[in-house]
Design an enzyme around this catalytic site. Structure first.
Site, PDB file in Angstrom:
ATOM      1  N   ASP A   1       2.823 -25.836  -3.621  1.00 45.32           N
ATOM      2  CA  ASP A   1       3.116 -24.906  -4.721  1.00 45.32           C
ATOM      3  C   ASP A   1       2.983 -25.529  -6.101  1.00 45.32           C
ATOM      4  O   ASP A   1       3.137 -24.840  -7.108  1.00 45.32           O
ATOM      5  CB  ASP A   1       4.548 -24.368  -4.543  1.00 45.32           C
ATOM      6  CG  ASP A   1       4.672 -23.520  -3.295  1.00 45.32           C
ATOM      7  OD1 ASP A   1       5.587 -23.776  -2.492  1.00 45.32           O
ATOM      8  OD2 ASP A   1       3.816 -22.640  -3.112  1.00 45.32           O
TER       9      ASP A   1
ATOM     10  N   HIS B   1       9.431 -31.679   0.285  1.00 49.28           N
ATOM     11  CA  HIS B   1       9.075 -30.892   1.466  1.00 49.28           C
ATOM     12  C   HIS B   1       9.894 -31.393   2.652  1.00 49.28           C
ATOM     13  O   HIS B   1      10.144 -32.593   2.776  1.00 49.28           O
ATOM     14  CB  HIS B   1       7.581 -31.046   1.783  1.00 49.28           C
ATOM     15  CG  HIS B   1       7.064 -29.962   2.672  1.00 49.28           C
ATOM     16  ND1 HIS B   1       7.186 -30.016   4.034  1.00 49.28           N
ATOM     17  CD2 HIS B   1       6.451 -28.797   2.377  1.00 49.28           C
ATOM     18  CE1 HIS B   1       6.638 -28.916   4.549  1.00 49.28           C
ATOM     19  NE2 HIS B   1       6.199 -28.156   3.570  1.00 49.28           N
TER      20      HIS B   1
HETATM   21  C1  SDX Z   1       7.031 -24.350   0.912  1.00 52.82           C
HETATM   22  O1  SDX Z   1       8.410 -25.568   5.484  1.00 52.82           O
HETATM   23  C2  SDX Z   1       7.240 -25.389   5.041  1.00 52.82           C
HETATM   24  O2  SDX Z   1       6.266 -25.757   5.638  1.00 52.82           O
HETATM   25  C3  SDX Z   1       7.174 -24.664   3.711  1.00 52.82           C
HETATM   26  C4  SDX Z   1       5.796 -24.538   3.080  1.00 52.82           C
HETATM   27  C5  SDX Z   1       4.893 -23.651   3.920  1.00 52.82           C
HETATM   28  O3  SDX Z   1       3.662 -23.790   3.788  1.00 52.82           O
HETATM   29  O4  SDX Z   1       5.413 -22.751   4.624  1.00 52.82           O
HETATM   30  O5  SDX Z   1       5.201 -25.810   2.947  1.00 52.82           O
HETATM   31  C6  SDX Z   1       5.861 -23.875   1.707  1.00 52.82           C
HETATM   32  O6  SDX Z   1       8.064 -23.737   0.982  1.00 52.82           O
HETATM   33  C7  SDX Z   1       6.907 -25.634   0.125  1.00 52.82           C
HETATM   34  C8  SDX Z   1       8.253 -26.047  -0.572  1.00 52.82           C
HETATM   35  C9  SDX Z   1       8.374 -25.226  -1.872  1.00 52.82           C
HETATM   36  N1  SDX Z   1       9.717 -25.423  -2.472  1.00 52.82           N
HETATM   37  C10 SDX Z   1       9.876 -26.121  -3.632  1.00 52.82           C
HETATM   38  O7  SDX Z   1       8.963 -26.723  -4.210  1.00 52.82           O
HETATM   39  C11 SDX Z   1      11.298 -26.071  -4.175  1.00 52.82           C
HETATM   40  C12 SDX Z   1      11.750 -27.489  -4.614  1.00 52.82           C
HETATM   41  N2  SDX Z   1      11.886 -28.324  -3.389  1.00 52.82           N
HETATM   42  C13 SDX Z   1      13.081 -28.239  -2.669  1.00 52.82           C
HETATM   43  O8  SDX Z   1      14.130 -27.493  -3.024  1.00 52.82           O
HETATM   44  C14 SDX Z   1      13.136 -29.067  -1.385  1.00 52.82           C
HETATM   45  O9  SDX Z   1      12.409 -30.192  -1.551  1.00 52.82           O
HETATM   46  C15 SDX Z   1      12.704 -28.318  -0.141  1.00 52.82           C
HETATM   47  C16 SDX Z   1      13.439 -27.030   0.016  1.00 52.82           C
HETATM   48  C17 SDX Z   1      11.236 -28.049  -0.196  1.00 52.82           C
HETATM   49  C18 SDX Z   1      12.987 -29.212   1.062  1.00 52.82           C
HETATM   50  O10 SDX Z   1      14.345 -29.325   1.142  1.00 52.82           O
HETATM   51  P1  SDX Z   1      15.047 -30.208   2.310  1.00 52.82           P
HETATM   52  O11 SDX Z   1      14.036 -30.738   3.256  1.00 52.82           O
HETATM   53  O12 SDX Z   1      16.177 -29.411   2.869  1.00 52.82           O
HETATM   54  O13 SDX Z   1      15.560 -31.445   1.539  1.00 52.82           O
HETATM   55  P2  SDX Z   1      16.937 -31.501   0.767  1.00 52.82           P
HETATM   56  O14 SDX Z   1      17.150 -30.241  -0.020  1.00 52.82           O
HETATM   57  O15 SDX Z   1      17.990 -31.906   1.738  1.00 52.82           O
HETATM   58  O16 SDX Z   1      16.654 -32.685  -0.286  1.00 52.82           O
HETATM   59  C19 SDX Z   1      16.741 -34.043   0.139  1.00 52.82           C
HETATM   60  C20 SDX Z   1      17.149 -34.792  -1.108  1.00 52.82           C
HETATM   61  C21 SDX Z   1      18.370 -34.183  -1.800  1.00 52.82           C
HETATM   62  O17 SDX Z   1      19.032 -35.226  -2.486  1.00 52.82           O
HETATM   63  P3  SDX Z   1      20.390 -35.840  -1.772  1.00 52.82           P
HETATM   64  O18 SDX Z   1      21.329 -34.668  -1.548  1.00 52.82           O
HETATM   65  O19 SDX Z   1      19.920 -36.455  -0.467  1.00 52.82           O
HETATM   66  O20 SDX Z   1      20.912 -36.843  -2.780  1.00 52.82           O
HETATM   67  O21 SDX Z   1      16.088 -34.740  -2.083  1.00 52.82           O
HETATM   68  C22 SDX Z   1      16.540 -34.037  -3.234  1.00 52.82           C
HETATM   69  C23 SDX Z   1      17.789 -33.271  -2.846  1.00 52.82           C
HETATM   70  O22 SDX Z   1      18.634 -33.095  -3.962  1.00 52.82           O
HETATM   71  N3  SDX Z   1      15.455 -33.125  -3.590  1.00 52.82           N
HETATM   72  C24 SDX Z   1      15.027 -32.900  -4.824  1.00 52.82           C
HETATM   73  C25 SDX Z   1      13.972 -31.997  -4.684  1.00 52.82           C
HETATM   74  N4  SDX Z   1      13.797 -31.670  -3.397  1.00 52.82           N
HETATM   75  C26 SDX Z   1      14.737 -32.371  -2.721  1.00 52.82           C
HETATM   76  N5  SDX Z   1      15.423 -33.386  -6.011  1.00 52.82           N
HETATM   77  C27 SDX Z   1      14.742 -32.955  -7.096  1.00 52.82           C
HETATM   78  N6  SDX Z   1      13.706 -32.078  -7.063  1.00 52.82           N
HETATM   79  C28 SDX Z   1      13.304 -31.580  -5.864  1.00 52.82           C
HETATM   80  N7  SDX Z   1      12.285 -30.717  -5.813  1.00 52.82           N
END
Ligand code: SDX
Length: 431
Positions: free
Chosen positions: A366, A308
């Site tokens: 989720d 998140h």
């Molecule tokens: C919702 O914003 C809100 O409030 C949203 C929400 C709401 O109520 O409105 O809470 C609802 O959207 C919840 C999130 C649902 N999405 C997912 O579950 C999809 C999987 N998660 C992601 O793709 C990710 O974690 C996000 C999109 C939720 C957050 O992304 P960020 O904050 O932009 O973080 P990032 O993509 O920059 O990741 C940081 C690091 C990265 O690694 P590095 O590049 O630093 O090496 O963490 C890794 C990412 O690769 N990473 C993950 C991961 N999520 C982030 N690695 C593996 N699995 C994951 N799920």
């Protein structure tokens, strides 16, 4: 928001600039850069808005480190256990918990707006039966802007009120119609003698061929899921609604824009993607394979329902959702649900893995919601429409707060331009 008389000093190109520091009632201080470009001829750069406050708001507060989510100051776990969705809607819209009389009046107004204009039924028949319900909801909610002309003058407080009530009231009806159309069953009209969650369940699951009695266990679980998804500060879809509405656009069309944004798998679409991932994993013995893929920089796979932007220890909604999953599945007699077992083992193994701990990746709202929704009888394609149905009150509350703010301006970000500098046109014969 208070002006602290404190400032941050920026030294740039031999000049110094004093940036006012604004202090919130909770959370980090804010550097006010509204005059920065006019004073220093520079932009700030923050794609994805990781360090940017796009507005001031008094609706929802999130402390990502502490795993705190407050709606008008009330903790989400208290609202989920002691309140109910329409009361939370009132709280988000008007800023205070209603008296008994106010709540009765609000519930009556919502109940009496649950039907949609009869001609809107025709929009559904224009879609293929296998259209994703989110595609249908985006289209039909957008089409509301063509029907409800008496509630689109955003500068008329009464019309803003009517538009808000109509959207909260009609979203379950539209979501249920999208489901019924998808499965080829007749639409079911709402009933005024049912509460909000029971009405939605009946519109989804009843058929003309037999009576349908709403299971109070399912109705309570449904209502709690609505509450847990109601609002969440300036997330992507809420920011979409705010930006679209900042031009003064039709509120129904702006909510349709929010639905479109929520659909993405990185946002509200993650609940569908998460259950599909859990089914692809299948049995716990395959979990290490998927955890390895999630850690592999060369593999685009991510654990859906994990991570998140704001929460960095745990998502308080996931905590409540996990408890609800145990309770609902046990009450439904499916406590030995293999998908739930796989989800719990996946959470355990991921949280034991340094990669997830270091990157502060935890289950979000989720991760468990889909397990409950599937146990309740919904197909995965209906998970995000249910999220959209719930989040409509958050979108419309944030919309109302912005429209009522005298300082409201159209949103118009700038950019870091990396393209060609000016050059002269060349005739095709000379290229
Ligand atoms: C919702 O914003 C809100 O409030 C949203 C929400 C709401 O109520 O409105 O809470 C609802 O959207 C919840 C999130 C649902 N999405 C997912 O579950 C999809 C999987 N998660 C992601 O793709 C990710 O974690 C996000 C999109 C939720 C957050 O992304 P960020 O904050 O932009 O973080 P990032 O993509 O920059 O990741 C940081 C690091 C990265 O690694 P590095 O590049 O630093 O090496 O963490 C890794 C990412 O690769 N990473 C993950 C991961 N999520 C982030 N690695 C593996 N699995 C994951 N799920």
């Amino acid at each position: 928001m208070t002006d602290t008389n404190k400032t941050a000093t920026l030294s740039l190109k031999g000049e110094t600039y004093e940036l006012p520091i604004l202090s919130p009632t909770a959370g980090p201080d804010v550097l006010d850069i509204r005059k920065l470009y006019s004073q220093a001829d520079v932009f700030t750069f923050d794609p994805g808005f990781t360090s940017t406050a796009s507005c001031d708001s008094s609706i929802t507060y999130i402390d990502g480190e502490a795993g705190v989510l407050l709606h008008r100051g009330y903790p989400i776990d208290q609202l989920a256990s002691q309140s109910h969705f329409l009361e939370v809607c009132y709280l988000l819209l008007y800023g205070a918990l209603p008296t008994a009389a106010q709540l009765e009046d609000f519930e009556s107004r919502v109940t009496n707006h649950t039907m949609v204009h009869e001609q809107m039924h025709r929009f559904f028949t224009g879609f293929r039966r296998d259209a994703h319900p989110m595609a249908v909801m985006t289209g039909v909610v957008g089409a509301m802007s063509a029907f409800y002309h008496d509630s689109t003058d955003i500068h008329d407080p009464w019309q803003r009120e009517v538009a808000s009530i109509r959207l909260i009231a009609k979203m379950p009806t539209i979501a249920a119609m999208a489901y019924k159309y998808n499965i080829g069953q007749p639409f079911v009209y709402p009933r005024n003698d049912l509460d909000y969650a029971s009405n939605f369940l009946r519109m989804c699951f009843s058929v003309p061929a037999e009576d349908y009695v709403v299971d109070p266990i399912l109705s309570r679980a449904m209502d709690r899921i609505f509450t847990l998804h109601a609002d969440h500060e300036q997330n992507a879809s809420t920011s979409t609604v705010r930006l679209a509405s900042s031009s003064g656009a039709n509120p129904f069309a702006c909510i349709a824009a929010g639905i479109a944004c929520l659909w993405g798998p990185a946002h509200g679409g993650a609940n569908q993607a998460c259950l599909e991932m859990l089914k692809e994993i299948g049995t716990p013995d395959r979990i290490p394979e998927f955890i390895a893929r999630a850690k592999d920089k060369n593999d685009p796979f991510r654990l859906m329902g994990f991570g998140h932007r704001v929460y960095k220890n745990f998502d308080p909604r996931a905590t409540v959702m996990k408890e609800s999953a145990d309770e609902v599945l046990e009450l439904l007699g499916v406590e030995n649900n293999p998908i739930l077992a796989t989800a719990k083992e996946l959470e355990k193994q991921a949280l034991d893995d340094p990669y997830f701990a270091e990157k502060k990746l935890f289950p979000n709202v989720d991760f468990y919601s889909g397990i409950i929704l599937e146990a309740m009888g919904f197909p995965t394609s209906m998970f995000t429409p249910i999220f959209a149905l719930s989040r409509t009150v958050g979108w419309i509350s944030q919309w109302k707060e912005m429209i009522e703010d005298p300082a409201m301006k159209i949103g118009r970000p700038r950019q870091l331009y990396t393209g060609e500098t000016q050059r002269d046109y060349v005739d095709v014969e000379k290229r």
